[in-house]
Scaffold this active site. Structure first.
Site, PDB file in Angstrom:
ATOM      1  N   ASP A   8     -12.845  -7.784  13.402  1.00  0.00           N
ATOM      2  CA  ASP A   8     -14.160  -8.408  13.441  1.00  0.00           C
ATOM      3  C   ASP A   8     -14.508  -8.681  14.900  1.00  0.00           C
ATOM      4  O   ASP A   8     -13.733  -8.348  15.817  1.00  0.00           O
ATOM      5  CB  ASP A   8     -14.147  -9.690  12.601  1.00  0.00           C
ATOM      6  CG  ASP A   8     -15.507 -10.032  12.018  1.00  0.00           C
ATOM      7  OD1 ASP A   8     -16.516  -9.429  12.438  1.00  0.00           O
ATOM      8  OD2 ASP A   8     -15.573 -10.911  11.134  1.00  0.00           O
ATOM      9  N   HIS A 105     -13.007 -15.369  12.842  1.00  0.00           N
ATOM     10  CA  HIS A 105     -13.811 -16.546  13.175  1.00  0.00           C
ATOM     11  C   HIS A 105     -13.755 -17.590  12.070  1.00  0.00           C
ATOM     12  O   HIS A 105     -13.386 -17.292  10.927  1.00  0.00           O
ATOM     13  CB  HIS A 105     -15.277 -16.135  13.383  1.00  0.00           C
ATOM     14  CG  HIS A 105     -15.814 -15.363  12.217  1.00  0.00           C
ATOM     15  ND1 HIS A 105     -16.305 -15.981  11.074  1.00  0.00           N
ATOM     16  CD2 HIS A 105     -15.908 -14.030  11.986  1.00  0.00           C
ATOM     17  CE1 HIS A 105     -16.685 -15.052  10.206  1.00  0.00           C
ATOM     18  NE2 HIS A 105     -16.442 -13.854  10.737  1.00  0.00           N
ATOM     19  N   HIS A 117     -19.344 -18.329  10.143  1.00  0.00           N
ATOM     20  CA  HIS A 117     -20.035 -17.940   8.923  1.00  0.00           C
ATOM     21  C   HIS A 117     -19.000 -17.374   7.956  1.00  0.00           C
ATOM     22  O   HIS A 117     -17.832 -17.192   8.318  1.00  0.00           O
ATOM     23  CB  HIS A 117     -21.097 -16.863   9.207  1.00  0.00           C
ATOM     24  CG  HIS A 117     -20.535 -15.547   9.617  1.00  0.00           C
ATOM     25  ND1 HIS A 117     -20.008 -15.329  10.875  1.00  0.00           N
ATOM     26  CD2 HIS A 117     -20.373 -14.385   8.937  1.00  0.00           C
ATOM     27  CE1 HIS A 117     -19.564 -14.082  10.958  1.00  0.00           C
ATOM     28  NE2 HIS A 117     -19.766 -13.482   9.782  1.00  0.00           N
ATOM     29  N   GLU A 135     -13.425 -15.858   5.610  1.00  0.00           N
ATOM     30  CA  GLU A 135     -13.208 -14.445   5.330  1.00  0.00           C
ATOM     31  C   GLU A 135     -11.713 -14.129   5.320  1.00  0.00           C
ATOM     32  O   GLU A 135     -11.237 -13.334   4.495  1.00  0.00           O
ATOM     33  CB  GLU A 135     -13.945 -13.588   6.359  1.00  0.00           C
ATOM     34  CG  GLU A 135     -15.460 -13.690   6.238  1.00  0.00           C
ATOM     35  CD  GLU A 135     -16.204 -13.061   7.404  1.00  0.00           C
ATOM     36  OE1 GLU A 135     -15.550 -12.393   8.241  1.00  0.00           O
ATOM     37  OE2 GLU A 135     -17.436 -13.232   7.484  1.00  0.00           O
TER      38      GLU A 135
END
Length: 266
Positions: A8, A105, A117, A135
């Site tokens: 990511d 993140h 997020h 995630e």
């Protein structure tokens, strides 16, 4: 030894603004290069520990961020989005020795990263079995479903702390720490060195037990920013309302949770 990397960008060293993560903005060119460099460092660490092959899932936004010509010759790359429920882990199977995560993140609702997020910006929180999930939470459980341990993560400080708490023995590199709309970060060169060394050390040790605890049953709740998104998601078979802006789905098999998320979070 085959190693899988889910890559990511919002946890890449130096990042601080959405402009730097969006391919339509000029700033993205710099940060796709920094994302690529951290992935290459992870590949080099895996190779030093004896990896014969590394498969990378480009797992940010379009799935077309990494600069391909900078990748080593022992790498295969998964680009774009197939629609498979494994999503950010697509390409993984039981033949892999380990999973690694770069650029990760903090979860939606966190103040630990200006770009925090979960999956998309329409989701205010994703809750799994009563705990707010990231995630990584979902992806580590996906890997565990194949029997693949999660051994290393590079990303913001809170994400690293939560990953270590979830997966025994997982090694991390804390690339940055957020404060409001700002971030304090390692230099990219420093981050790359720590990633290279950290991956090599993690894969050279005994990482077989680096698996998250499994539950007998899972309930996922998605809280949306907009109630109309919850209404739409509620039409998925087996989904049910969970408040004015939330929809839930439950199943004993986590693979079914992954399947539901394909349709619930769109």
């Amino acid at each position: 030894m085959k190693v899988f990397i889910s890559a990511d960008i919002e946890g890449t060293a130096g990042i601080a603004h959405w402009d730097e993560a969006e391919r339509t903005h000029a700033d993205w060119a710099e940060f796709r290069a920094l994302m690529t460099a951290e992935v290459v460092a992870a590949c080099e660490g895996a190779r030093a520990a004896g990896a014969s092959e590394v498969v990378i899932k480009d797992a940010h936004d379009s799935g077309r961020n990494l600069i391909l010509d900078r990748l080593p010759d022992y790498v295969r790359i998964v680009r774009g989005w197939s629609g498979h429920p494994d999503a950010m882990m697509f390409g993984l199977d039981a033949g892999f020795a380990a999973a690694i995560y770069t650029g990760y993140h903090s979860k939606a609702g966190s103040e630990a990263n200006p770009l925090a997020h979960t999956s998309n910006l329409r989701i205010s929180r994703l809750i799994l079995n009563g705990e707010v999930a990231s995630e990584f939470t979902v992806n580590a459980l996906c890997a565990a479903g194949y029997g693949v341990p999660s051994v290393f993560l590079a990303g913001d400080a809170q994400m690293c702390a939560e990953a270590r708490a979830m997966v025994p023995g997982l090694a991390t590199v804390e690339t940055l720490e957020g404060a409001g709309r700002a971030s304090t970060s390692l230099s990219p060169a420093w981050s790359r060195r720590l990633i290279r060394e950290g991956v090599a050390a993690a894969l050279s040790g005994d990482f077989a037990a680096a698996l998250p605890a499994r539950a007998e049953r899972y309930e996922v709740v998605i809280e949306f920013n907009n109630p109309t998104d919850a209404y739409r998601a509620g039409w998925y078979p087996g989904a049910y309302a969970h408040g004015p802006r939330a929809v839930a789905f439950a199943h004993a098999d986590f693979a079914e949770i992954l399947r539901a998320l394909v349709f619930l979070k769109v």
